[in-house]
Write a protein that holds these residues in place. Structure first.
Motif, PDB file in Angstrom:
ATOM      1  N   THR A 161     -29.996   6.295  26.011  1.00 36.27           N
ATOM      2  CA  THR A 161     -31.100   5.351  26.209  1.00 36.27           C
ATOM      3  C   THR A 161     -31.119   4.843  27.653  1.00 36.27           C
ATOM      4  OG1 THR A 161     -30.871   4.635  23.930  1.00 36.27           O
ATOM      5  CG2 THR A 161     -32.049   3.135  25.396  1.00 36.27           C
ATOM      6  N   PHE A 162     -29.970   4.402  28.165  1.00 36.62           N
ATOM      7  CA  PHE A 162     -29.938   3.844  29.530  1.00 36.62           C
ATOM      8  C   PHE A 162     -30.243   4.931  30.570  1.00 36.62           C
ATOM      9  CE2 PHE A 162     -26.522   0.933  27.551  1.00 36.62           C
ATOM     10  CZ  PHE A 162     -27.492   0.083  27.048  1.00 36.62           C
ATOM     11  N   THR A 163     -29.726   6.134  30.310  1.00 36.20           N
ATOM     12  CA  THR A 163     -29.962   7.240  31.251  1.00 36.20           C
ATOM     13  C   THR A 163     -31.458   7.573  31.303  1.00 36.20           C
ATOM     14  OG1 THR A 163     -27.796   8.130  30.728  1.00 36.20           O
ATOM     15  CG2 THR A 163     -29.330   9.647  31.764  1.00 36.20           C
ATOM     16  N   ASN A 164     -32.070   7.654  30.125  1.00 43.43           N
ATOM     17  CA  ASN A 164     -33.496   7.984  30.091  1.00 43.43           C
ATOM     18  C   ASN A 164     -34.339   6.896  30.753  1.00 43.43           C
ATOM     19  OD1 ASN A 164     -33.213  10.447  28.881  1.00 43.43           O
ATOM     20  ND2 ASN A 164     -33.255   9.613  26.797  1.00 43.43           N
ATOM     21  N   ARG A 165     -33.919   5.648  30.545  1.00 42.11           N
ATOM     22  CA  ARG A 165     -34.649   4.545  31.174  1.00 42.11           C
ATOM     23  C   ARG A 165     -34.579   4.659  32.701  1.00 42.11           C
ATOM     24  NH1 ARG A 165     -32.653  -0.407  27.696  1.00 42.11           N
ATOM     25  NH2 ARG A 165     -33.725   0.400  25.865  1.00 42.11           N
ATOM     26  N   PHE A 166     -33.389   4.980  33.193  1.00 35.49           N
ATOM     27  CA  PHE A 166     -33.228   5.129  34.650  1.00 35.49           C
ATOM     28  C   PHE A 166     -34.133   6.256  35.146  1.00 35.49           C
ATOM     29  CE2 PHE A 166     -31.762   6.771  38.581  1.00 35.49           C
ATOM     30  CZ  PHE A 166     -31.225   5.703  39.273  1.00 35.49           C
ATOM     31  N   ASN A 167     -34.032   7.405  34.475  1.00 36.07           N
ATOM     32  CA  ASN A 167     -34.815   8.572  34.917  1.00 36.07           C
ATOM     33  C   ASN A 167     -36.316   8.279  34.889  1.00 36.07           C
ATOM     34  OD1 ASN A 167     -32.590  10.170  35.370  1.00 36.07           O
ATOM     35  ND2 ASN A 167     -32.671  11.199  33.382  1.00 36.07           N
ATOM     36  N   PRO A 175     -28.806  14.235  33.906  1.00 40.26           N
ATOM     37  CA  PRO A 175     -29.021  14.897  32.608  1.00 40.26           C
ATOM     38  C   PRO A 175     -28.694  13.912  31.485  1.00 40.26           C
ATOM     39  CG  PRO A 175     -27.007  15.712  33.664  1.00 40.26           C
ATOM     40  CD  PRO A 175     -27.609  14.693  34.606  1.00 40.26           C
ATOM     41  N   GLU A 176     -29.255  14.187  30.295  1.00 38.42           N
ATOM     42  CA  GLU A 176     -28.957  13.325  29.136  1.00 38.42           C
ATOM     43  C   GLU A 176     -27.566  13.647  28.615  1.00 38.42           C
ATOM     44  OE1 GLU A 176     -31.287  13.849  25.682  1.00 38.42           O
ATOM     45  OE2 GLU A 176     -32.545  12.136  26.143  1.00 38.42           O
ATOM     46  N   PRO A 177     -26.638  12.694  28.572  1.00 39.25           N
ATOM     47  CA  PRO A 177     -25.299  13.026  28.078  1.00 39.25           C
ATOM     48  C   PRO A 177     -25.248  13.069  26.546  1.00 39.25           C
ATOM     49  CG  PRO A 177     -25.384  10.727  28.781  1.00 39.25           C
ATOM     50  CD  PRO A 177     -26.756  11.285  29.000  1.00 39.25           C
ATOM     51  N   VAL A 178     -24.519  14.054  26.011  1.00 41.30           N
ATOM     52  CA  VAL A 178     -24.380  14.117  24.547  1.00 41.30           C
ATOM     53  C   VAL A 178     -22.904  14.158  24.140  1.00 41.30           C
ATOM     54  CG1 VAL A 178     -26.579  15.213  23.978  1.00 41.30           C
ATOM     55  CG2 VAL A 178     -24.631  16.651  24.559  1.00 41.30           C
ATOM     56  N   ALA A 179     -22.610  13.555  22.971  1.00 37.97           N
ATOM     57  CA  ALA A 179     -21.253  13.636  22.410  1.00 37.97           C
ATOM     58  C   ALA A 179     -20.995  15.089  22.041  1.00 37.97           C
ATOM     59  CB  ALA A 179     -21.153  12.742  21.181  1.00 37.97           C
ATOM     60  N   PHE A 180     -19.781  15.562  22.256  1.00 38.17           N
ATOM     61  CA  PHE A 180     -19.539  16.999  22.136  1.00 38.17           C
ATOM     62  C   PHE A 180     -18.326  17.298  21.263  1.00 38.17           C
ATOM     63  CE2 PHE A 180     -17.700  21.017  23.485  1.00 38.17           C
ATOM     64  CZ  PHE A 180     -18.795  21.836  23.679  1.00 38.17           C
ATOM     65  N   GLN A 324     -27.907  10.134  45.664  1.00 45.46           N
ATOM     66  CA  GLN A 324     -29.167  10.436  44.951  1.00 45.46           C
ATOM     67  C   GLN A 324     -29.726   9.187  44.282  1.00 45.46           C
ATOM     68  OE1 GLN A 324     -29.031  13.873  42.355  1.00 45.46           O
ATOM     69  NE2 GLN A 324     -27.575  14.930  43.669  1.00 45.46           N
ATOM     70  N   VAL A 325     -28.823   8.365  43.731  1.00 44.54           N
ATOM     71  CA  VAL A 325     -29.259   7.155  43.018  1.00 44.54           C
ATOM     72  C   VAL A 325     -29.936   6.181  43.995  1.00 44.54           C
ATOM     73  CG1 VAL A 325     -28.404   5.041  41.877  1.00 44.54           C
ATOM     74  CG2 VAL A 325     -27.564   7.280  41.150  1.00 44.54           C
ATOM     75  N   ARG A 326     -29.278   5.937  45.125  1.00 48.81           N
ATOM     76  CA  ARG A 326     -29.844   4.967  46.091  1.00 48.81           C
ATOM     77  C   ARG A 326     -31.186   5.457  46.618  1.00 48.81           C
ATOM     78  NH1 ARG A 326     -24.507   5.485  48.592  1.00 48.81           N
ATOM     79  NH2 ARG A 326     -23.104   4.318  47.249  1.00 48.81           N
ATOM     80  N   LYS A 327     -31.261   6.764  46.829  1.00 54.06           N
ATOM     81  CA  LYS A 327     -32.527   7.322  47.330  1.00 54.06           C
ATOM     82  C   LYS A 327     -33.625   7.154  46.264  1.00 54.06           C
ATOM     83  CE  LYS A 327     -34.367  11.509  49.318  1.00 54.06           C
ATOM     84  NZ  LYS A 327     -34.384  12.897  48.921  1.00 54.06           N
ATOM     85  N   ALA A 328     -33.283   7.500  45.026  1.00 55.33           N
ATOM     86  CA  ALA A 328     -34.275   7.396  43.946  1.00 55.33           C
ATOM     87  C   ALA A 328     -34.729   5.953  43.768  1.00 55.33           C
ATOM     88  CB  ALA A 328     -33.676   7.935  42.645  1.00 55.33           C
ATOM     89  N   MET A 329     -33.802   5.007  43.956  1.00 55.53           N
ATOM     90  CA  MET A 329     -34.136   3.601  43.737  1.00 55.53           C
ATOM     91  C   MET A 329     -34.789   2.950  44.956  1.00 55.53           C
ATOM     92  SD  MET A 329     -30.781   2.259  41.678  1.00 55.53           S
ATOM     93  CE  MET A 329     -31.458   0.653  41.248  1.00 55.53           C
ATOM     94  N   GLY A 330     -34.887   3.674  46.050  1.00 53.30           N
ATOM     95  CA  GLY A 330     -35.485   3.098  47.262  1.00 53.30           C
ATOM     96  C   GLY A 330     -34.522   2.201  48.010  1.00 53.30           C
ATOM     97  N   LEU A 331     -33.224   2.392  47.801  1.00 51.30           N
ATOM     98  CA  LEU A 331     -32.231   1.551  48.474  1.00 51.30           C
ATOM     99  C   LEU A 331     -31.668   2.233  49.720  1.00 51.30           C
ATOM    100  CD1 LEU A 331     -30.348   0.388  45.256  1.00 51.30           C
ATOM    101  CD2 LEU A 331     -31.606  -1.107  46.783  1.00 51.30           C
ATOM    102  N   ASN A 332     -32.451   3.135  50.305  1.00 45.10           N
ATOM    103  CA  ASN A 332     -31.974   3.822  51.541  1.00 45.10           C
ATOM    104  C   ASN A 332     -32.843   3.366  52.711  1.00 45.10           C
ATOM    105  OD1 ASN A 332     -34.184   5.075  50.386  1.00 45.10           O
ATOM    106  ND2 ASN A 332     -33.663   7.105  51.158  1.00 45.10           N
ATOM    107  N   TYR A 333     -32.357   2.397  53.477  1.00 47.50           N
ATOM    108  CA  TYR A 333     -33.196   1.758  54.495  1.00 47.50           C
ATOM    109  C   TYR A 333     -33.027   2.348  55.899  1.00 47.50           C
ATOM    110  CZ  TYR A 333     -33.223  -1.680  50.704  1.00 47.50           C
ATOM    111  OH  TYR A 333     -33.319  -2.288  49.496  1.00 47.50           O
ATOM    112  N   PHE A 334     -32.064   3.241  56.083  1.00 47.47           N
ATOM    113  CA  PHE A 334     -31.899   3.764  57.454  1.00 47.47           C
ATOM    114  C   PHE A 334     -32.592   5.110  57.619  1.00 47.47           C
ATOM    115  CE2 PHE A 334     -28.104   1.053  56.885  1.00 47.47           C
ATOM    116  CZ  PHE A 334     -28.370   0.153  57.893  1.00 47.47           C
TER     117      PHE A 334
END
Ligand code: AMP
Length: 334
Positions: A161-167, A175-180, A324-334
């Protein structure tokens, strides 16, 4: 070109001696998966802080969990075997994910409700957001598969749920993590008293630890609850007898299990004999692991090196994800 291996992540808290539940629910799959996947396995020391352990014991417990994993067959050259607190990126990702996790859904988590019931004076925010930290651990390496026992099913659902919300909010990073468990149902190793599951802290006499002496294993198995046996042929088994057969399935040969199944079905079963056989097979399973752990623990420098090397490998993957996360979130200011 060689196909890129799928990524696997899982962890175990250093809250006590590892037991058969940890082995068959998690570690046995770690050992199989290390051959075919890109694996990250950690000692979850930060998670253990949620229940306020005596931190003077933390170091010994972390070393023990590392040694127990290695004694079970985990090869630190094939996987990244590290300690959770050595990846500072975990805390950063946890912070971002916390803003996508809602109080209502966290309060509904079964493990949270259990802990509130058992310890009403310690309902801290870390306990409430435990599944968020777990999600951060997993997706920090962009893992797809998470080898865990049945008790973790709900946490994995929340991780999705949290991963999908972020994406959905910031773009596809994870990727969506699954119990294995290799297409099998997730494992629950039951406790010897017929109630609940084996665990590090509860019902210690009904849990078989990888550190138990031969005598202790025999004593615990012989005390497992039974009765005078069935009086009708092919009768269904009561829960506590079913549990003993579940435990036999983990360590006994198919011929032994079939022998006692037949005895049960034709009402000639002698539970004393069954428990003696189970105790003997458990000793044969646990003793070699216990002896290896003792030897590995003697080499503290070796364990330190393993932990360091594991953190270096895990850091490379974490740093790339956070870029990748910071870029996706717009947290890359330089
Ligand atoms: P924990 O001891 O809670 O840190 O759990 C470490 C791993 O062991 C997790 O993957 C759990 O799902 C697994 N585990 C713990 N207890 C059991 C059990 N009784 N049966 C199956 N898996 C278990």
């Amino acid at each position: 070109m060689e196909k890129k291996k799928d990524i696997v992540m899982s962890g175990i808290r250093p809250t006590g001696f590892l037991h058969l539940g940890n082995y068959f629910g998690a570690i046995s799959n770690y050992v199989k998966m290390q051959e075919e996947f890109n694996c990250f396995f950690m000692v979850a020391d930060l998670h253990s802080l949620t229940t306020h352990p005596d931190t003077k014991e933390l170091k010994a417990n972390v070393y023990r969990v590392l040694a127990e994993n290695i004694a079970c067959g985990l090869d630190p050259d094939k996987v990244a075997l590290y300690c959770q607190s050595h990846l500072s990126e975990t805390a950063e990702l946890y912070l971002y994910l916390n803003m996508m996790a809602y109080k209502g859904e966290l309060e509904k988590t079964t493990t949270f409700k259990d802990k509130v019931r058992l310890n009403p004076e310690n309902v801290n925010a870390g306990l409430l957001t435990y599944p968020v930290l777990q999600t951060a651990d997993i997706i920090l390496h962009r893992a797809k598969y998470v080898p865990v026992g049945k008790d973790q099913e709900q946490h994995l659902e929340m991780a999705r749920t949290f991963t999908n919300r972020f994406n959905h909010r910031y773009g596809e990073v994870f990727p969506e993590p699954v119990a294995f468990n290799y297409n099998q149902k997730l494992v629950k190793v039951p406790s010897l008293d017929g109630e609940g599951k084996m665990s590090k802290s509860e019902s210690q006499l009904a849990t078989l630890y990888l550190a138990d002496s031969d005598d202790m294993i025999i004593k615990k198995v012989m005390k497992a609850k039974t009765d005078s046996g069935p009086s009708e042929k092919n009768a269904p088994k009561p829960d506590y007898i079913e549990n003993i057969f579940t435990l036999m399935n983990l360590v006994c040969t198919p011929a032994t299990i079939q022998h006692f199944e037949d005895d049960y079905n034709n009402c000639s079963i002698r539970y004393g004999d069954l428990k003696k056989q189970l105790a003997c097979d458990m000793v044969n399973f646990i003793a070699p692991i216990r002896n290896k752990v003792d030897a590995i623990l003697k080499d503290e420098d070796g364990l330190k090196q393993i932990m360091k090397k594991g953190a270096e490998k895990a850091n490379i993957s974490a740093a790339e994800t956070m870029k990748q996360v910071r870029k996706a979130m717009g947290l890359n200011y330089f």
